[in-house]
Design a protein around this motif. Structure first.
Motif, mmCIF file in Angstrom:
data_model
loop_
_atom_site.group_PDB
_atom_site.id
_atom_site.type_symbol
_atom_site.label_atom_id
_atom_site.label_comp_id
_atom_site.label_asym_id
_atom_site.label_seq_id
_atom_site.Cartn_x
_atom_site.Cartn_y
_atom_site.Cartn_z
ATOM 1 N N UNK A 57 69.616 19.410 3.144
ATOM 2 C CA UNK A 57 69.173 20.006 1.881
ATOM 3 C C UNK A 57 67.697 19.730 1.631
ATOM 4 N N UNK A 58 67.255 18.519 1.949
ATOM 5 C CA UNK A 58 65.845 18.180 1.743
ATOM 6 C C UNK A 58 64.948 19.050 2.622
ATOM 7 N N UNK A 59 65.399 19.336 3.831
ATOM 8 C CA UNK A 59 64.627 20.189 4.741
ATOM 9 C C UNK A 59 64.536 21.601 4.186
ATOM 10 N N UNK A 60 65.654 22.093 3.687
ATOM 11 C CA UNK A 60 65.671 23.443 3.113
ATOM 12 C C UNK A 60 64.653 23.552 1.980
ATOM 13 N N UNK A 61 64.711 22.611 1.048
ATOM 14 C CA UNK A 61 63.837 22.699 -0.126
ATOM 15 C C UNK A 61 62.379 22.381 0.214
ATOM 16 N N UNK A 62 62.153 21.698 1.327
ATOM 17 C CA UNK A 62 60.774 21.473 1.749
ATOM 18 C C UNK A 62 60.129 22.798 2.173
ATOM 19 N N UNK A 68 64.817 31.849 -4.864
ATOM 20 C CA UNK A 68 63.958 33.026 -5.031
ATOM 21 C C UNK A 68 62.836 33.048 -4.000
ATOM 22 N N UNK A 69 62.259 31.885 -3.694
ATOM 23 C CA UNK A 69 61.174 31.850 -2.713
ATOM 24 C C UNK A 69 61.670 32.303 -1.343
ATOM 25 N N UNK A 70 62.929 31.996 -1.020
ATOM 26 C CA UNK A 70 63.509 32.444 0.237
ATOM 27 C C UNK A 70 63.752 33.947 0.202
ATOM 28 N N UNK A 71 64.177 34.474 -0.940
ATOM 29 C CA UNK A 71 64.394 35.918 -1.059
ATOM 30 C C UNK A 71 63.072 36.671 -0.896
#
Length: 205
Positions: A57-62, A68-71
């Motif tokens: 999860x920490x890697x994803x949010x890094x 929204x930023x991923x979209x």
């Protein structure tokens, strides 16, 4: 035009992952492309994206501070791979004249509609899901306007009169045929192509 030409495969998760090193951001983007393009935005949660990507999860949010930023990143990728490489470039390749290239859009659509992984237009889907006032909805509107701009440029090359008006009308046929194909009309592209022939004639000098 080459009658044996095939519409290029639209990227699936595996195909996107192969485009570069197997870094975590590549895995996240590959999964996001597959899920967002087939299911939309609201139906896909962050936990599923993290689990399917195989990252912490920490890697994803890094890499992506919010969903929204991923979209936003997905929409940009969709524009490059689906709009530019999958539709417009292929239509350009198939047509020997600007008018043929405009009509070839629907030839490409017709083959796309028959694919098992046909997933409709993500820009329309996200715009309708999020609404035009939402930043993601506005981004989708901007990408649709970009498509219209490309169509207008080809119309200008073809010497059509009122090219901006033409592009807006052709986009109605493009989006309408996609929606009708989702409803199960596998001849939607052919029907739209026939109307596009009339539209080109209407805008010819």
């Amino acid at each position: 035009m080459n009658p044996e030409a095939k519409v290029p495969a639209f990227p699936e998760a595996a195909a996107v992952a192969e485009s570069g090193p197997a870094h975590s951001v590549d895995r996240i983007m590959a999964v996001a492309y597959e899920l967002f393009s087939t299911r939309g935005v609201r139906d896909v949660g962050v936990n599923e994206l993290i689990e399917r990507s195989g990252v912490a999860k920490a890697t994803f949010y890094r890499h992506f501070p919010s969903k929204d930023s991923l979209v936003f990143a997905f929409l940009e990728q969709r524009d490059k791979q689906w709009t530019m490489n999958g539709i417009l470039s292929e239509a350009r390749r198939r047509g020997s004249t600007p008018q043929e290239q405009l009509l070839a859009i629907f030839d490409v659509f017709g083959e796309w509609f028959l694919r098992e992984d046909f997933e409709a237009c993500s820009f329309v889907r996200v715009m309708l899901e999020m609404g035009p006032a939402h930043p993601l909805g506005q981004a989708s509107i901007d990408y649709l306007a970009k498509i219209r701009g490309h169509v207008q440029a080809v119309a200008e090359e073809a010497g059509l009169v009122r090219p901006e008006e033409f592009a807006r009308s052709l986009l109605i046929l493009m989006k309408g045929s996609v929606i009708q194909a989702v409803e199960g009309d596998m001849l939607a592209a052919e029907r739209a192509r026939q109307m596009a022939v009339w539209l080109i004639g209407h805008h010819s000098g």
